[in-house]
Write a protein that holds these residues in place. Structure first.
Motif, PDB file in Angstrom:
ATOM      1  N   GLY A  28       0.809  -1.211   0.000  1.00 43.66           N
ATOM      2  CA  GLY A  28       0.000   0.000   0.000  1.00 43.66           C
ATOM      3  C   GLY A  28       0.840   1.257   0.000  1.00 43.66           C
ATOM      4  N   LEU A  29       1.901   1.277   0.821  1.00 42.56           N
ATOM      5  CA  LEU A  29       2.775   2.444   0.875  1.00 42.56           C
ATOM      6  C   LEU A  29       3.554   2.614  -0.422  1.00 42.56           C
ATOM      7  CD1 LEU A  29       4.184   2.135   4.510  1.00 42.56           C
ATOM      8  CD2 LEU A  29       2.472   3.744   3.681  1.00 42.56           C
ATOM      9  N   PHE A  30       3.905   1.504  -1.064  1.00 43.71           N
ATOM     10  CA  PHE A  30       4.701   1.587  -2.291  1.00 43.71           C
ATOM     11  C   PHE A  30       3.853   2.023  -3.482  1.00 43.71           C
ATOM     12  CE2 PHE A  30       6.840   0.006  -6.070  1.00 43.71           C
ATOM     13  CZ  PHE A  30       8.161   0.395  -5.844  1.00 43.71           C
ATOM     14  N   PHE A  31       2.684   1.374  -3.659  1.00 45.85           N
ATOM     15  CA  PHE A  31       1.882   1.627  -4.858  1.00 45.85           C
ATOM     16  C   PHE A  31       0.777   2.665  -4.648  1.00 45.85           C
ATOM     17  CE2 PHE A  31       3.599  -2.639  -5.702  1.00 45.85           C
ATOM     18  CZ  PHE A  31       4.122  -2.449  -6.968  1.00 45.85           C
ATOM     19  N   LEU A 702     -22.795  22.182  -1.044  1.00 51.11           N
ATOM     20  CA  LEU A 702     -22.365  20.886  -0.527  1.00 51.11           C
ATOM     21  C   LEU A 702     -20.955  20.912   0.053  1.00 51.11           C
ATOM     22  CD1 LEU A 702     -23.733  18.519  -3.327  1.00 51.11           C
ATOM     23  CD2 LEU A 702     -24.852  19.273  -1.221  1.00 51.11           C
ATOM     24  N   GLY A 703     -20.214  21.982  -0.219  1.00 47.72           N
ATOM     25  CA  GLY A 703     -18.876  22.098   0.353  1.00 47.72           C
ATOM     26  C   GLY A 703     -17.838  21.224  -0.312  1.00 47.72           C
ATOM     27  N   GLU A 704     -18.116  20.755  -1.526  1.00 46.88           N
ATOM     28  CA  GLU A 704     -17.161  19.886  -2.206  1.00 46.88           C
ATOM     29  C   GLU A 704     -16.001  20.709  -2.773  1.00 46.88           C
ATOM     30  OE1 GLU A 704     -19.049  17.539  -5.169  1.00 46.88           O
ATOM     31  OE2 GLU A 704     -20.517  16.673  -3.780  1.00 46.88           O
ATOM     32  N   THR A 705     -14.856  20.058  -2.878  1.00 42.21           N
ATOM     33  CA  THR A 705     -13.701  20.684  -3.507  1.00 42.21           C
ATOM     34  C   THR A 705     -13.777  20.425  -4.999  1.00 42.21           C
ATOM     35  OG1 THR A 705     -12.373  20.341  -1.527  1.00 42.21           O
ATOM     36  CG2 THR A 705     -11.191  20.794  -3.574  1.00 42.21           C
ATOM     37  N   ILE A 706     -13.786  21.460  -5.776  1.00 37.13           N
ATOM     38  CA  ILE A 706     -13.949  21.304  -7.214  1.00 37.13           C
ATOM     39  C   ILE A 706     -12.697  20.705  -7.843  1.00 37.13           C
ATOM     40  CG2 ILE A 706     -14.405  22.510  -9.368  1.00 37.13           C
ATOM     41  CD1 ILE A 706     -16.764  22.270  -7.397  1.00 37.13           C
ATOM     42  N   ASN A 707     -11.528  21.170  -7.410  1.00 31.50           N
ATOM     43  CA  ASN A 707     -10.288  20.615  -7.945  1.00 31.50           C
ATOM     44  C   ASN A 707     -10.102  19.201  -7.431  1.00 31.50           C
ATOM     45  OD1 ASN A 707      -9.661  23.067  -9.199  1.00 31.50           O
ATOM     46  ND2 ASN A 707      -8.743  23.858  -7.314  1.00 31.50           N
ATOM     47  N   PRO A 708      -9.778  18.244  -8.295  1.00 33.19           N
ATOM     48  CA  PRO A 708      -9.619  16.863  -7.842  1.00 33.19           C
ATOM     49  C   PRO A 708      -8.487  16.735  -6.833  1.00 33.19           C
ATOM     50  CG  PRO A 708      -8.784  17.138 -10.085  1.00 33.19           C
ATOM     51  CD  PRO A 708      -9.502  18.402  -9.731  1.00 33.19           C
ATOM     52  N   ALA A 709      -8.729  15.888  -5.822  1.00 30.52           N
ATOM     53  CA  ALA A 709      -7.714  15.676  -4.797  1.00 30.52           C
ATOM     54  C   ALA A 709      -6.488  15.011  -5.414  1.00 30.52           C
ATOM     55  CB  ALA A 709      -8.279  14.798  -3.680  1.00 30.52           C
ATOM     56  N   PRO A 710      -5.295  15.421  -5.008  1.00 33.20           N
ATOM     57  CA  PRO A 710      -4.094  14.786  -5.557  1.00 33.20           C
ATOM     58  C   PRO A 710      -4.025  13.325  -5.131  1.00 33.20           C
ATOM     59  CG  PRO A 710      -3.542  16.191  -3.680  1.00 33.20           C
ATOM     60  CD  PRO A 710      -4.985  16.433  -3.992  1.00 33.20           C
ATOM     61  N   PRO A 711      -3.362  12.497  -5.904  1.00 31.96           N
ATOM     62  CA  PRO A 711      -3.246  11.078  -5.533  1.00 31.96           C
ATOM     63  C   PRO A 711      -2.582  10.920  -4.171  1.00 31.96           C
ATOM     64  CG  PRO A 711      -2.486  11.452  -7.792  1.00 31.96           C
ATOM     65  CD  PRO A 711      -2.688  12.802  -7.169  1.00 31.96           C
ATOM     66  N   ARG A 712      -2.968   9.872  -3.466  1.00 33.34           N
ATOM     67  CA  ARG A 712      -2.381   9.588  -2.157  1.00 33.34           C
ATOM     68  C   ARG A 712      -0.876   9.397  -2.305  1.00 33.34           C
ATOM     69  NH1 ARG A 712      -2.864   6.092   2.041  1.00 33.34           N
ATOM     70  NH2 ARG A 712      -0.813   5.447   1.335  1.00 33.34           N
ATOM     71  N   TRP A 713      -0.155   9.827  -1.287  1.00 37.21           N
ATOM     72  CA  TRP A 713       1.301   9.682  -1.307  1.00 37.21           C
ATOM     73  C   TRP A 713       1.672   8.221  -1.444  1.00 37.21           C
ATOM     74  CZ3 TRP A 713       4.927   6.942   1.269  1.00 37.21           C
ATOM     75  CH2 TRP A 713       6.267   7.338   1.142  1.00 37.21           C
TER      76      TRP A 713
END
Length: 724
Positions: A28-31, A702-713
């Motif tokens: 999980g941490l690697f990929f 709704l309070g959503e963030t329009i810009n997509p969240a960056p991929p998880r580290w």
């Protein structure tokens, strides 16, 4: 000469599970989020494990209770009740003790949600009463299945020649156990998939919001799981402490990784049986078999759920209103009763009853992937310990070693004291206001800025009147400026953020309108009370501030098509929500005092729904939240507006007690001008089709963030840079 046989290490199931756990974490941490497809593998594995559990509980209870006499059943019931009460008291005492970990806190941060409809309630009748056993089996109503199985087992125990039925049941139970073992043998694969997905996709930052609760809950769980419960077994039975830990570890680890005690019940039964056989603690015909005891108590409150009640004193501390000692008896009694239901139902209910802001429940859900698993691990130890202690008591081999009991108890209290003091010191030093709920609304920026703007402090007529033969649109283009009316207290449609910038859904729309017209903006302030007069005196071309339609406005000005609908709702202090469960009775009460914004649609509608109430007219919703509404019990407004205000005032909640959603249309209001009216209708329709309204609704309502969240580290992306 004989060859000396070399012994080779053969890893057991626990070793394979631990190995897959470590490999899953590393994967999980690697990929990172590239592990998302593994979720399907984990779901399939959990489904395969669960398919044998309910049939096993049903047949095992019927079989084992059917073998013993009615007298033995009575003895077993008494033992079970006494032991349950003892273990529950240990859990409740742990909650009180660990609550001391929270240092004194003046105020807390808060994460709010949008519209809250309230927790869904479960049908206790369907959950506990097996009126249709097949329905209970199909819907995983474990308490009802257990009750049905107990009744069948007791009924069979009094029937002559019952062995003819019990023998095939025994074969079926053994077959289910064998099937479960076959599935368990591939558990390292399923566990690897589950852990990889969780570690690869879970946002790390969410844990920071609940660090105090996570630390305290983890410490309480570990103290009970590896300290108190194994110690209790060792001082009350001949079982060695380390044997109790070692034998139960496979089931405990599996339940933690899978997030389900239900799926590993057969493993817990086998672990308990291994200890009982090794120390000869079980006697025949006593009813003390783990096959009976564990399914019997599974539907009842367990230490995992009870210790989870720590979230309530944590929430009180989080808001700076720590629970007083005299409040704990009520809290513990209510919490114990609520532990019969799922935490998703119990926690919001307790928050309401203890007058704690309900919105923090969303944070509870955010870290549920960890706390639920830890609670399941504790539940496995609890069931394992209960089975051994109950079996020993029924067989007469339970004997308390008082000297060891006292010394272990004192030692445990000392360890708990050190842990509590350490947590208290760490939280007192490091806990920061890591998240301000008002930042969700107060720091928000415009999505579509693009034109020059001037925000006037005072309202006045347009200094350039419309000339003869000129339309309003002509004047706007000639001046290069459109004058737009705004109300700065209309969250989330128009308001000033913390930087002093005028923002909101309608302000964003105003910028888009000016951009399409190719002009600048002059924002002119108005109030609901002066709106009609200001429009008549040409103070602005259009009013854009979340204005709902009223009879007065409809007759005074032309109204274009509604650009969106909002929902009629009530805003009230969190702890008052319970009072409105019987809304049909309460709405006719003469004791209610209701706040409404003067000259608004809600002013008109509130009198219809509350015919006997007293009403308080206020200038804006802010007056109610600031306590300037003559102690009004509630505010009638839209759910969308109320939810935005609760971000700034988290001790209030939005509810919709009406039997159906009452939609309230929102309009942009302007003076009479046919050409301008037609332009606005076409423009609004175009913006809807372009998706502008949908985007702004998600962002501001709704309070959503329009810009997509960056991929998880992940290592592959952020360290090695092998993928984008």
């Amino acid at each position: 000469m004989e060859k000396v046989k070399q012994s080779h290490f053969k890893p057991g199931l626990t070793t394979w599970i631990l190995t897959s756990l470590v490999l899953g974490i590393m994967c999980g941490l690697f990929f990172g989020d590239l592990c998302s497809p593994l979720k399907a593998v984990g779901d399939v594995f959990i489904g395969l494990l669960q398919m044998t559990v309910l049939p096993y509980i049903t047949l095992s209870l019927i079989l084992n209770l059917g073998r013993i006499s009615i007298r033995q059943t009575r003895n077993m019931a008494l033992t079970v009740i006494v032991l349950l009460l003892i273990l529950w008291c240990i859990g409740l005492f742990s909650v009180c003790l660990m609550s001391l970990s929270f240092p004194f806190w003046q105020k807390g941060a808060f994460f709010s949600t949008s519209i809250i409809d309230g927790p869904k309630t479960e049908s206790l009748y369907d959950l506990f009463i097996p009126s249709n056993p097949f329905f209970s089996l199909a819907n995983n109503a474990v308490p009802a299945v257990v009750l049905f199985s107990i009744g069948m087992g007791i009924a069979i125990s009094g029937i002559p020649k019952r062995e003819r039925l019990l023998e095939p049941l025994s074969v079926a139970v053994n077959a289910l156990m064998r099937l479960n073992r076959m599935i368990v043998h591939v558990s390292p694969i399923g566990i690897f998939a589950i852990v990889s997905y969780a570690m690869g996709t879970l946002p790390f930052e969410k844990f920071g919001l609940l660090q105090a609760y996570l630390i305290t809950f983890s410490a309480a769980t570990l103290l009970l799981a590896i300290g108190i419960l194994p110690m209790l077994i060792s001082v009350c039975t001949p079982v060695r402490y380390w044997d109790a830990l070692k034998v139960s570890q496979t089931a405990v680890i599996a339940s933690f990784v899978l997030g389900s005690t239900f799926a590993v019940l057969p493993l817990i039964v086998e672990a308990a049986r291994e200890i009982l056989d090794r120390y000869h603690l079980e006697k025949k015909d006593t009813g003390g078999s783990p096959d009976v005891l564990i399914p019997l108590v599974f539907p009842f409150p367990d230490l995992g759920r009870i210790v989870g009640l720590i979230f309530i004193p944590f929430s009180a501390w989080f808001y700076g209103t720590s629970m007083l000692p005299e409040e704990y008896p009520r809290f513990l009694s209510l919490g114990m009763a609520g532990s019969f239901a799922k935490p998703a139902v119990t926690i919001p209910w307790l928050l309401d009853l203890m007058h704690i802001p309900h919105d923090i429940f969303q944070l509870y859900l955010a870290v549920g992937i960890y706390t639920t698993r830890l609670g399941d691990a504790l539940r496995s130890v609890y069931l394992f310990s209960f089975a051994i202690l109950a079996a020993a008591s029924l067989s007469g081999t339970l004997k308390i070693q008082w000297k060891r009991f006292i010394s272990w108890s004192l030692f445990s209290l000392c360890v708990a004291g050190v842990v509590i003091a350490s947590i208290h010191a760490v939280l007192n030093y490091t806990f920061k206001d890591v998240y301000q709920s008002k930042a969700l609304i107060a720091d928000r920026q415009l999505l579509f800025p693009g034109v020059q703007e001037i925000v006037l402090k005072e309202s006045a007529s347009n200094p350039d009147p419309i000339q003869s033969g000129e339309t309003r649109i002509d004047r706007i283009r000639r001046r290069g400026t459109i004058r737009l009316g705004f109300d700065a207290k209309r969250l989330p449609f128009s308001y000033f953020n913390d930087r002093g910038q005028l923002v909101g859904l309608d302000i964003d729309m105003a910028h888009r309108l000016a951009l399409d017209l190719g002009v600048d903006i002059e924002f002119v302030p108005f109030t609901p009370q002066t709106l009609v007069t200001q429009l008549n005196q040409d103070h602005f071309d259009l009013a854009m501030s979340g204005l709902e339609g009223t009879i007065e406005r409809a007759t005074a000005f032309p109204v274009a098509d509604s650009y969106m609908d909002v929902t009629l709702a009530l805003v009230l202090p969190d702890f008052r929500k319970v009072d409105f469960l019987e809304f049909d009775k309460l709405r006719h009460s003469a004791d209610l005092k209701i706040a409404v914004v003067a000259n608004s649609f809600y002013d008109e509608k509130a009198h219809e729904f509350f015919p006997n109430a007293a009403f308080v007219s206020i200038n804006s919703e802010e007056d109610f939240f600031e306590g300037n509404a003559s102690h009004a019990d509630l505010l009638v407004t839209s759910a969308e507006t109320g939810a935005a205000w609760t971000l700034l005032y988290p001790k209030f909640s939005v509810i919709n007690p009406f039997k159906k959603n009452i939609r309230v249309p929102m309009y942009y209001l302007g003076a009479h001008d046919i050409e301008f009216e037609e332009f606005m209708e076409v423009w609004l329709e175009l913006k809807k089709k372009e998706g502008v309204f949908d985007t702004l609704y998600k962002y501001w309502i709704l309070g959503e963030t329009i810009n997509p969240a960056p991929p998880r580290w992940s290592i592959i992306r952020n360290v090695l840079h092998w993928v984008d």
